[in-house]
Design a protein around this motif. Structure first.
Motif, PDB file in Angstrom:
ATOM      1  N   PHE A 125      53.617  27.084  54.160  1.00 32.18           N
ATOM      2  CA  PHE A 125      52.751  27.979  53.403  1.00 32.18           C
ATOM      3  C   PHE A 125      51.700  27.205  52.608  1.00 32.18           C
ATOM      4  CE2 PHE A 125      57.067  29.904  53.318  1.00 32.18           C
ATOM      5  CZ  PHE A 125      56.816  30.981  54.159  1.00 32.18           C
ATOM      6  N   ASP A 126      50.498  27.769  52.564  1.00 32.72           N
ATOM      7  CA  ASP A 126      49.512  27.405  51.560  1.00 32.72           C
ATOM      8  C   ASP A 126      50.004  27.929  50.208  1.00 32.72           C
ATOM      9  OD1 ASP A 126      46.889  26.892  50.338  1.00 32.72           O
ATOM     10  OD2 ASP A 126      46.569  29.051  50.535  1.00 32.72           O
ATOM     11  N   ILE A 127      49.385  27.466  49.122  1.00 34.69           N
ATOM     12  CA  ILE A 127      49.772  27.961  47.795  1.00 34.69           C
ATOM     13  C   ILE A 127      48.772  28.984  47.268  1.00 34.69           C
ATOM     14  CG2 ILE A 127      50.138  27.361  45.376  1.00 34.69           C
ATOM     15  CD1 ILE A 127      51.251  24.689  46.262  1.00 34.69           C
ATOM     16  N   ASP A 128      47.557  28.545  46.958  1.00 35.23           N
ATOM     17  CA  ASP A 128      46.599  29.376  46.225  1.00 35.23           C
ATOM     18  C   ASP A 128      46.118  30.546  47.064  1.00 35.23           C
ATOM     19  OD1 ASP A 128      46.741  27.622  44.003  1.00 35.23           O
ATOM     20  OD2 ASP A 128      45.376  26.254  45.031  1.00 35.23           O
ATOM     21  N   ARG A 129      46.381  31.746  46.586  1.00 34.97           N
ATOM     22  CA  ARG A 129      46.063  33.025  47.216  1.00 34.97           C
ATOM     23  C   ARG A 129      46.864  33.259  48.504  1.00 34.97           C
ATOM     24  NH1 ARG A 129      41.517  35.047  44.482  1.00 34.97           N
ATOM     25  NH2 ARG A 129      41.451  33.924  42.490  1.00 34.97           N
ATOM     26  N   THR A 130      47.972  32.525  48.626  1.00 33.52           N
ATOM     27  CA  THR A 130      48.967  32.787  49.663  1.00 33.52           C
ATOM     28  C   THR A 130      50.307  33.044  48.985  1.00 33.52           C
ATOM     29  OG1 THR A 130      47.831  31.443  51.333  1.00 33.52           O
ATOM     30  CG2 THR A 130      50.169  31.865  51.694  1.00 33.52           C
ATOM     31  N   LEU A 131      50.857  32.017  48.357  1.00 32.12           N
ATOM     32  CA  LEU A 131      52.046  32.219  47.519  1.00 32.12           C
ATOM     33  C   LEU A 131      51.672  32.793  46.155  1.00 32.12           C
ATOM     34  CD1 LEU A 131      54.044  28.957  48.312  1.00 32.12           C
ATOM     35  CD2 LEU A 131      54.473  31.267  49.190  1.00 32.12           C
ATOM     36  N   THR A 132      50.421  32.655  45.789  1.00 34.83           N
ATOM     37  CA  THR A 132      49.938  33.222  44.527  1.00 34.83           C
ATOM     38  C   THR A 132      48.852  34.252  44.805  1.00 34.83           C
ATOM     39  OG1 THR A 132      48.139  31.631  44.183  1.00 34.83           O
ATOM     40  CG2 THR A 132      50.337  30.989  43.411  1.00 34.83           C
ATOM     41  N   GLY A 133      48.593  35.108  43.818  1.00 33.91           N
ATOM     42  CA  GLY A 133      47.463  36.019  43.844  1.00 33.91           C
ATOM     43  C   GLY A 133      46.503  35.648  42.733  1.00 33.91           C
ATOM     44  N   LYS A 134      45.425  36.417  42.624  1.00 43.47           N
ATOM     45  CA  LYS A 134      44.475  36.155  41.547  1.00 43.47           C
ATOM     46  C   LYS A 134      45.186  36.292  40.211  1.00 43.47           C
ATOM     47  CE  LYS A 134      39.880  37.195  39.803  1.00 43.47           C
ATOM     48  NZ  LYS A 134      38.600  37.931  40.022  1.00 43.47           N
TER      49      LYS A 134
ATOM     50  N   ARG B  54      44.455  45.432  40.875  1.00 42.08           N
ATOM     51  CA  ARG B  54      44.220  45.483  42.306  1.00 42.08           C
ATOM     52  C   ARG B  54      45.419  45.016  43.118  1.00 42.08           C
ATOM     53  NH1 ARG B  54      38.573  42.330  42.751  1.00 42.08           N
ATOM     54  NH2 ARG B  54      39.574  41.117  41.071  1.00 42.08           N
ATOM     55  N   CYS B  55      46.345  44.331  42.460  1.00 43.01           N
ATOM     56  CA  CYS B  55      47.527  43.795  43.150  1.00 43.01           C
ATOM     57  C   CYS B  55      48.781  44.187  42.357  1.00 43.01           C
ATOM     58  CB  CYS B  55      47.435  42.281  43.273  1.00 43.01           C
ATOM     59  SG  CYS B  55      45.862  41.648  43.916  1.00 43.01           S
ATOM     60  N   PRO B  56      49.094  45.477  42.271  1.00 43.53           N
ATOM     61  CA  PRO B  56      50.196  45.913  41.398  1.00 43.53           C
ATOM     62  C   PRO B  56      51.572  45.425  41.822  1.00 43.53           C
ATOM     63  CG  PRO B  56      49.408  47.735  42.751  1.00 43.53           C
ATOM     64  CD  PRO B  56      48.433  46.608  42.947  1.00 43.53           C
ATOM     65  N   TRP B  57      51.703  44.980  43.074  1.00 47.80           N
ATOM     66  CA  TRP B  57      52.984  44.476  43.571  1.00 47.80           C
ATOM     67  C   TRP B  57      53.208  43.007  43.225  1.00 47.80           C
ATOM     68  CZ3 TRP B  57      49.046  46.636  46.410  1.00 47.80           C
ATOM     69  CH2 TRP B  57      48.165  45.742  47.017  1.00 47.80           C
TER      70      TRP B  57
ATOM     71  N   LEU C 145      52.526  35.574  41.073  1.00 49.35           N
ATOM     72  CA  LEU C 145      53.153  35.389  42.384  1.00 49.35           C
ATOM     73  C   LEU C 145      52.809  36.532  43.324  1.00 49.35           C
ATOM     74  CD1 LEU C 145      56.736  34.192  41.351  1.00 49.35           C
ATOM     75  CD2 LEU C 145      54.760  32.787  41.968  1.00 49.35           C
ATOM     76  N   SER C 146      52.545  36.197  44.571  1.00 50.10           N
ATOM     77  CA  SER C 146      52.275  37.199  45.598  1.00 50.10           C
ATOM     78  C   SER C 146      53.560  37.898  46.017  1.00 50.10           C
ATOM     79  CB  SER C 146      51.633  36.540  46.812  1.00 50.10           C
ATOM     80  OG  SER C 146      52.573  35.712  47.485  1.00 50.10           O
ATOM     81  N   ASP C 147      53.395  38.944  46.815  1.00 49.05           N
ATOM     82  CA  ASP C 147      54.542  39.651  47.391  1.00 49.05           C
ATOM     83  C   ASP C 147      55.422  38.679  48.170  1.00 49.05           C
ATOM     84  OD1 ASP C 147      56.100  41.910  48.235  1.00 49.05           O
ATOM     85  OD2 ASP C 147      55.005  41.918  50.124  1.00 49.05           O
ATOM     86  N   LEU C 148      54.816  37.798  48.953  1.00 48.07           N
ATOM     87  CA  LEU C 148      55.578  36.821  49.729  1.00 48.07           C
ATOM     88  C   LEU C 148      56.400  35.911  48.841  1.00 48.07           C
ATOM     89  CD1 LEU C 148      56.377  35.117  52.175  1.00 48.07           C
ATOM     90  CD2 LEU C 148      54.193  33.904  51.939  1.00 48.07           C
ATOM     91  N   ALA C 149      55.786  35.353  47.809  1.00 52.08           N
ATOM     92  CA  ALA C 149      56.500  34.410  46.947  1.00 52.08           C
ATOM     93  C   ALA C 149      57.711  35.047  46.291  1.00 52.08           C
ATOM     94  CB  ALA C 149      55.557  33.856  45.888  1.00 52.08           C
ATOM     95  N   GLN C 150      57.649  36.343  46.067  1.00 49.89           N
ATOM     96  CA  GLN C 150      58.770  37.042  45.450  1.00 49.89           C
ATOM     97  C   GLN C 150      59.868  37.412  46.446  1.00 49.89           C
ATOM     98  OE1 GLN C 150      57.431  40.322  42.672  1.00 49.89           O
ATOM     99  NE2 GLN C 150      55.459  39.738  43.566  1.00 49.89           N
ATOM    100  N   HIS C 151      59.520  37.471  47.731  1.00 49.49           N
ATOM    101  CA  HIS C 151      60.460  38.040  48.704  1.00 49.49           C
ATOM    102  C   HIS C 151      60.543  37.217  49.990  1.00 49.49           C
ATOM    103  CE1 HIS C 151      58.989  41.630  46.325  1.00 49.49           C
ATOM    104  NE2 HIS C 151      60.274  41.612  46.066  1.00 49.49           N
TER     105      HIS C 151
ATOM    106  N   VAL D 148      54.586  40.450  52.534  1.00 43.97           N
ATOM    107  CA  VAL D 148      55.744  40.177  53.374  1.00 43.97           C
ATOM    108  C   VAL D 148      55.499  40.660  54.800  1.00 43.97           C
ATOM    109  CG1 VAL D 148      58.131  40.901  53.789  1.00 43.97           C
ATOM    110  CG2 VAL D 148      57.460  40.074  51.533  1.00 43.97           C
ATOM    111  N   SER D 149      54.793  41.790  54.941  1.00 46.10           N
ATOM    112  CA  SER D 149      54.540  42.351  56.276  1.00 46.10           C
ATOM    113  C   SER D 149      53.692  41.432  57.152  1.00 46.10           C
ATOM    114  CB  SER D 149      53.842  43.709  56.146  1.00 46.10           C
ATOM    115  OG  SER D 149      52.572  43.572  55.526  1.00 46.10           O
TER     116      SER D 149
END
Length: 273
Positions: free
Chosen positions: A71-80, A86-89, A108-114, A246-247
Motif C-alpha cells: 500500500f501507498d500511504i498518503d491518500r491511500t491509507l490516509t484521507g485528507k 466529504r469523507c464521513p467514513w 485514516l481511510s476506510d481501508l486503514a480501518q478495515h 475496502v471495496s
C-alpha cells in the motif's frame, strides 16, 4: 533509523513467540546492533519455519498460494486531514500529526480501518510511500503499523526504511519517488523469502495507490496494480481525497487506473442500461 549501509531488519523475536502462543500485540524488534541471545535465536529460527503454516490460519488462499499486498500511504491509507464532511467514513486520530500535503491531523481511510475485511488479511503486507509518514519514530507510523498489523501482527518488523526504493531492508519503504515504486517490490519479496521462508510469485503481488503514475509504472512488470480513491479525488483529480475504500481492494489481475474503471463502467451502462 536506517543508513544506506544498514543491514536488513529481521522479524522480531517477540512477534515470532507471540505467533506461536497467539498472544496479542508482542513487543517489537530490538534496534540494529542488539542481537538476540543464541538460545533465543534458535527459538526464532524454529518459529520462522512455522510461520507460513501459522499464517495459513488467516485464510486458505494464503496457505495454497502466498500473496503480498503493498500500500501507498498518503491518500491511500490516509484521507485528507480532518475532512469528515466529504469523507464521513474516515476516522480522525486525535493528537496525531500527518505532515503530508500541507499537514493536519492524521485521518485514516476506510481501508486503514478495515484491512481485516479484505483479502489482504490473508497476505503478507508492505508499504511503499513517496513520503515519510511524518518522519522517524512518528506517531503516524505507530498508528499505521497498528492498523495494518492486526493481532498477532501481520507485519514482521516495526523498522521503517528511510533512504529510498532500493536496497530494501524492510517491507515498510519510504522516500520512494512516484513512478519508481515498482522497483522496491522485488526487495520486499526477497525480504519475505529470507525472513518468512515463503516464495511469493510476481503475479500474486497486489499494489494499491491513489496516483495514476504509480499504477502505470507497473505495466512493465508481472505485478498487479490498482488505483484507488476513484470516487473521491482532490487537486484536480491528481490525488485521492478520502483514500482507499475496502471495496477497491480486490484480488484481480492486471493494471487498472481510475480512468479505465470509469471507461469500463460507462461501456457497461451503454450496453445494459
Amino acid at each position: 533509523s536506517f543508513s544506506a549501509a544498514a543491514s536488513p531488519s529481521p522479524p522480531s523475536l517477540g512477534f515470532l513467540v507471540a505467533v506461536l502462543s497467539r498472544r496479542p500485540w508482542p513487543p517489537m524488534s530490538p534496534r540494529p546492533g542488539r542481537a538476540p541471545a543464541p538460545a533465543a535465536a534458535a527459538v526464532a529460527s524454529a518459529a520462522v519455519l512455522a510461520l507460513p503454516l501459522l499464517l495459513s490460519g488467516l485464510g486458505g488462499a494464503a496457505a495454497d498460494r502466498p500473496c503480498l499486498c503493498v500500500f501507498d500511504i498518503d491518500r491511500t491509507l490516509t484521507g485528507k486531514q480532518g475532512d469528515l464532511k466529504r469523507c464521513p467514513w474516515n476516522k480522525i486520530e486525535a493528537g496525531v500529526d500527518d505532515t503530508a500535503y500541507g499537514g493536519g491531523v492524521l485521518t485514516l481511510s476506510d481501508l486503514a480501518q478495515h484491512v481485516e475485511g479484505t483479502f489482504c488479511s490473508q497476505c503478507y503486507l508492505g508499504i511503499i510511500s513517496a513520503g515519510d509518514a511524518s518522519g522517524d519514530e512518528s506517531e503516524e507510523r505507530k498508528v499505521l503499523h497498528r492498523s495494518l498489523g492486526g493481532e498477532p501482527s501481520r507485519l514482521l518488523t516495526d523498522e521503517w526504511q528511510q533512504h529510498g526504493c532500493t536496497p530494501v531492508h524492510t517491507p515498510l519503504v519510504t522516500f520512494c519517488p512516484d513512478g519508481q515504486k515498482q522497483t522496491a517490490v522485488p526487495g520486499i519479496i526477497s525480504w519475505y523469502r529470507k525472513y518468512a521462508l515463503v516464495e511469493i510469485a510476481d503475479e500474486d503481488v497486489h499494489f494499491y495507490d491513489d496516483r495514476a503514475i504509480n499504477i502505470d509504472s507497473f505495466k512493465s512488470t508481472k505485478y498487479n496494480a490498482h488505483q484507488i480513491s476513484c470516487r473521491t479525488r482532490d487537486i484536480g483529480d491528481a490525488i485521492g481525497l478520502c483514500g482507499a475504500d475496502v471495496s477497491e481492494i480486490v484480488r484481480e489481475r492486471g493494471i487498472v487506473t481510475c480512468e479505465e474503471k470509469r471507461r469500463n463502467h460507462q461501456a457497461w451502462r451503454e450496453r445494459y442500461v
